[in-house]
Design a protein around this motif. Structure first.
Motif, mmCIF file in Angstrom:
data_model
loop_
_atom_site.group_PDB
_atom_site.id
_atom_site.type_symbol
_atom_site.label_atom_id
_atom_site.label_comp_id
_atom_site.label_asym_id
_atom_site.label_seq_id
_atom_site.Cartn_x
_atom_site.Cartn_y
_atom_site.Cartn_z
ATOM 1 N N HIS A 37 0.769 -0.823 0.015
ATOM 2 C CA HIS A 37 -0.331 0.209 0.411
ATOM 3 C C HIS A 37 0.985 0.802 -0.346
ATOM 4 C CE1 HIS A 37 -2.218 -2.951 2.653
ATOM 5 N NE2 HIS A 37 -3.463 -2.839 1.919
ATOM 6 N N PHE A 38 0.492 2.102 -0.196
ATOM 7 C CA PHE A 38 1.564 3.249 -1.203
ATOM 8 C C PHE A 38 0.495 5.051 -0.168
ATOM 9 C CE2 PHE A 38 0.204 4.284 -4.729
ATOM 10 C CZ PHE A 38 0.102 3.154 -5.910
ATOM 11 N N HIS A 39 1.431 5.616 0.069
ATOM 12 C CA HIS A 39 0.115 7.125 -0.237
ATOM 13 C C HIS A 39 0.594 7.366 -1.379
ATOM 14 C CE1 HIS A 39 -1.124 7.070 4.220
ATOM 15 N NE2 HIS A 39 0.040 6.259 4.165
ATOM 16 N N ILE A 40 0.065 8.795 -1.562
ATOM 17 C CA ILE A 40 -0.237 9.669 -3.127
ATOM 18 C C ILE A 40 1.965 10.119 -2.825
ATOM 19 C CG2 ILE A 40 -0.423 11.177 -4.047
ATOM 20 C CD1 ILE A 40 -1.709 9.640 -5.111
ATOM 21 N N ASP A 41 1.817 10.598 -1.736
ATOM 22 C CA ASP A 41 3.059 11.859 -1.588
ATOM 23 C C ASP A 41 4.073 11.066 -1.528
ATOM 24 O OD1 ASP A 41 2.282 11.419 1.329
ATOM 25 O OD2 ASP A 41 4.029 11.854 1.337
ATOM 26 N N ARG A 74 -8.140 2.137 -3.652
ATOM 27 C CA ARG A 74 -8.011 3.521 -2.575
ATOM 28 C C ARG A 74 -8.846 2.547 -1.094
ATOM 29 N NH1 ARG A 74 -9.418 8.947 -4.521
ATOM 30 N NH2 ARG A 74 -11.686 7.952 -5.401
ATOM 31 N N HIS A 75 -8.032 2.638 -0.507
ATOM 32 C CA HIS A 75 -8.361 2.679 0.490
ATOM 33 C C HIS A 75 -8.565 3.861 1.409
ATOM 34 C CE1 HIS A 75 -8.226 -2.061 -0.371
ATOM 35 N NE2 HIS A 75 -7.011 -1.322 -0.882
ATOM 36 N N GLN A 76 -8.931 3.845 3.165
ATOM 37 C CA GLN A 76 -9.027 4.697 3.356
ATOM 38 C C GLN A 76 -9.190 4.238 5.115
ATOM 39 O OE1 GLN A 76 -10.499 8.722 2.280
ATOM 40 N NE2 GLN A 76 -8.920 9.575 3.277
ATOM 41 N N PHE A 77 -8.115 3.847 5.368
ATOM 42 C CA PHE A 77 -9.077 2.919 6.907
ATOM 43 C C PHE A 77 -8.736 4.438 8.208
ATOM 44 C CE2 PHE A 77 -5.773 0.137 4.741
ATOM 45 C CZ PHE A 77 -6.478 -0.849 4.298
ATOM 46 N N ASN A 78 -9.288 4.326 8.895
ATOM 47 C CA ASN A 78 -9.356 5.482 9.965
ATOM 48 C C ASN A 78 -10.059 6.597 9.562
ATOM 49 O OD1 ASN A 78 -10.155 3.756 12.638
ATOM 50 N ND2 ASN A 78 -7.935 3.215 12.574
ATOM 51 N N ASN A 79 -8.831 7.372 9.823
ATOM 52 C CA ASN A 79 -8.350 8.876 9.394
ATOM 53 C C ASN A 79 -7.431 9.358 8.917
ATOM 54 O OD1 ASN A 79 -8.719 9.347 11.453
ATOM 55 N ND2 ASN A 79 -9.281 11.016 11.956
ATOM 56 N N GLN A 80 -6.698 8.262 8.881
ATOM 57 C CA GLN A 80 -5.496 8.097 7.309
ATOM 58 C C GLN A 80 -5.465 9.002 6.551
ATOM 59 O OE1 GLN A 80 -4.229 3.980 9.258
ATOM 60 N NE2 GLN A 80 -2.349 4.888 7.732
ATOM 61 N N PRO A 81 -4.691 9.711 5.336
ATOM 62 C CA PRO A 81 -4.444 9.996 4.616
ATOM 63 C C PRO A 81 -4.670 8.213 3.504
ATOM 64 C CG PRO A 81 -2.320 10.222 4.935
ATOM 65 C CD PRO A 81 -3.275 9.403 6.623
ATOM 66 N N ALA A 82 -5.334 8.537 2.465
ATOM 67 C CA ALA A 82 -6.099 7.680 1.398
ATOM 68 C C ALA A 82 -5.239 6.674 1.014
ATOM 69 C CB ALA A 82 -6.731 8.332 0.114
ATOM 70 N N GLN A 83 -4.952 5.502 0.904
ATOM 71 C CA GLN A 83 -4.041 4.935 0.526
ATOM 72 C C GLN A 83 -3.593 3.872 -0.697
ATOM 73 O OE1 GLN A 83 -2.081 1.859 3.359
ATOM 74 N NE2 GLN A 83 -2.472 3.490 5.111
ATOM 75 N N TYR A 84 -3.041 3.679 -1.371
ATOM 76 C CA TYR A 84 -3.822 2.717 -2.858
ATOM 77 C C TYR A 84 -2.966 2.225 -2.650
ATOM 78 C CZ TYR A 84 -5.256 7.813 -4.427
ATOM 79 O OH TYR A 84 -5.516 8.653 -3.842
ATOM 80 N N GLU A 85 -3.376 0.756 -3.647
ATOM 81 C CA GLU A 85 -2.631 -0.239 -3.726
ATOM 82 C C GLU A 85 -3.548 -0.976 -5.377
ATOM 83 O OE1 GLU A 85 -2.829 -5.182 -1.423
ATOM 84 O OE2 GLU A 85 -5.732 -2.884 -1.676
ATOM 85 N N THR A 150 -4.390 6.848 19.357
ATOM 86 C CA THR A 150 -5.001 5.703 17.815
ATOM 87 C C THR A 150 -4.626 6.235 16.386
ATOM 88 O OG1 THR A 150 -6.980 6.160 18.024
ATOM 89 C CG2 THR A 150 -6.508 3.921 18.786
ATOM 90 N N THR A 151 -3.650 5.741 15.517
ATOM 91 C CA THR A 151 -3.489 5.610 14.118
ATOM 92 C C THR A 151 -3.523 7.197 14.155
ATOM 93 O OG1 THR A 151 -5.584 6.049 13.599
ATOM 94 C CG2 THR A 151 -4.369 3.633 13.026
ATOM 95 N N LYS A 152 -1.975 8.078 15.044
ATOM 96 C CA LYS A 152 -1.619 8.880 14.023
ATOM 97 C C LYS A 152 -0.408 9.056 13.812
ATOM 98 C CE LYS A 152 -4.111 11.985 14.943
ATOM 99 N NZ LYS A 152 -3.465 13.007 16.459
ATOM 100 N N GLN A 153 -0.559 9.471 11.975
ATOM 101 C CA GLN A 153 1.182 9.736 12.161
ATOM 102 C C GLN A 153 1.523 10.923 10.736
ATOM 103 O OE1 GLN A 153 -0.152 6.032 9.831
ATOM 104 N NE2 GLN A 153 1.562 4.834 10.635
ATOM 105 N N LYS A 154 2.229 11.393 11.415
ATOM 106 C CA LYS A 154 2.334 12.366 10.462
ATOM 107 C C LYS A 154 3.500 11.568 9.800
ATOM 108 C CE LYS A 154 -0.216 15.788 12.217
ATOM 109 N NZ LYS A 154 -0.019 15.923 14.287
ATOM 110 N N GLN A 155 3.758 12.644 8.211
ATOM 111 C CA GLN A 155 4.814 12.322 7.341
ATOM 112 C C GLN A 155 5.520 13.666 7.547
ATOM 113 O OE1 GLN A 155 1.723 11.205 6.759
ATOM 114 N NE2 GLN A 155 1.620 10.557 4.717
#
Lengths: 155, 155
Positions: A37-41, A74-85, A150-155
């Motif tokens: 899985h990956f994020h747009i950025d 496209r996936h969006q888990f919890n309120n993380q940024p969208a992930q693609y696969e 829970t599930t907070k991640q800054k990049q």
DNA sequence: TTTACTGCAAATATTTTGCAATATC
DNA sequence: GATATTGCAAAATATTTGCAGTAAA
């Protein structure tokens, strides 16, 4: 399977009378290189790292096309940024999402998939499904109930 | 079942040594009144409409607490804004999401739920799961393949 | 009395959009 | 040559955060 993805994409673009720009194929190629899985950025950065500059807007646009033609999901888990696969060959899989650290694990569960694929719903034409199992991964369990939100991640 | 929700919440707050503020209970009450999925700003508006003013920040904070104590669940379909749903008594249900209009329909599928509840995954402690079926609802099928972009809704 | 919680406004993060320049068909 | 697509920057959206004031314990 880059070649077959490219063929699919080309047919899709032609079918919709959209243009076959180098940017679109460059993005598709990079998507095929992504193993998870990956994020747009992330995708954007990898393109930059490969000295292939495209604007973020183009990346977003192209991902929409790839989703539309079924090559990407496209996936969006919890309120993380969208992930693609990228949609790999056959079958579907589902996800285990750790609500502590946000880690995603893919699971193939043939029996479950078989059941889901057989499911039909009235007045609804299914194109695909996603099964997300939320919980705590072994790593986080070991670490005990940490105070980390829970599930907070800054990049 | 407002009363039992309130009890659950109170026990949760006491257990975590958090404060029992009127705002938190007002939000919980309003959440219990919601019959379907809702967005944060809908909840906020309904509170305003009932002449109960709380800040958006407090609404967000309280929803996190309600999620943490299991009274509420958050969903994010496609890249729409997050939707919340109160966890009603027994059992789970899953969702049919129309990729054209974004409409969500709840489905209760006992056989599927039974199977999911029996599933165990190695090195993972499941707390809950979500099954999302994406496709096209009858209304959108009838309307034919309109050019409307998938699941785009401003409020 | 202590300090967690609230409201407000500003900040952050992600995604979308408008528009002029460019490149595909 | 017509116009879809690009890049860039600005806008829009959703959510979070900082901080001073307020209220629960």
């Amino acid at each position: 399977m880059k070649a077959s993805a490219r063929t699919t994409f080309t047919e899709y673009l032609q079918g919709k009378k959209l243009r076959k720009t180098p940017e679109r194929y460059a993005i598709l190629d990079k998507v095929c290189d992504m193993t998870e899985h990956f994020h747009i950025d992330t995708l954007y950065s990898e393109l930059e790292a490969a000295s292939y500059h495209v604007s973020l807007a183009t990346v977003y646009n192209t991902m929409d096309l790839l989703i539309d033609c079924g090559l990407v999901r496209r996936h969006q888990f919890n309120n993380q940024p969208a992930q693609y696969e990228k949609v790999s060959g056959v079958g579907n899989h589902h996800h285990l999402i750790c609500t502590q650290c946000g880690r995603i694990k893919d699971v193939k569960d043939q029996e479950l998939l078989k059941m889901m694929n057989a499911r039909r719903y009235p007045a609804f034409h299914t194109s695909y499904f996603a099964i997300n199992v939320y919980g705590v991964c072994s790593r986080c369990q070991r670490r005990g109930k940490s105070k980390s939100k829970t599930t907070k991640q800054k990049q």
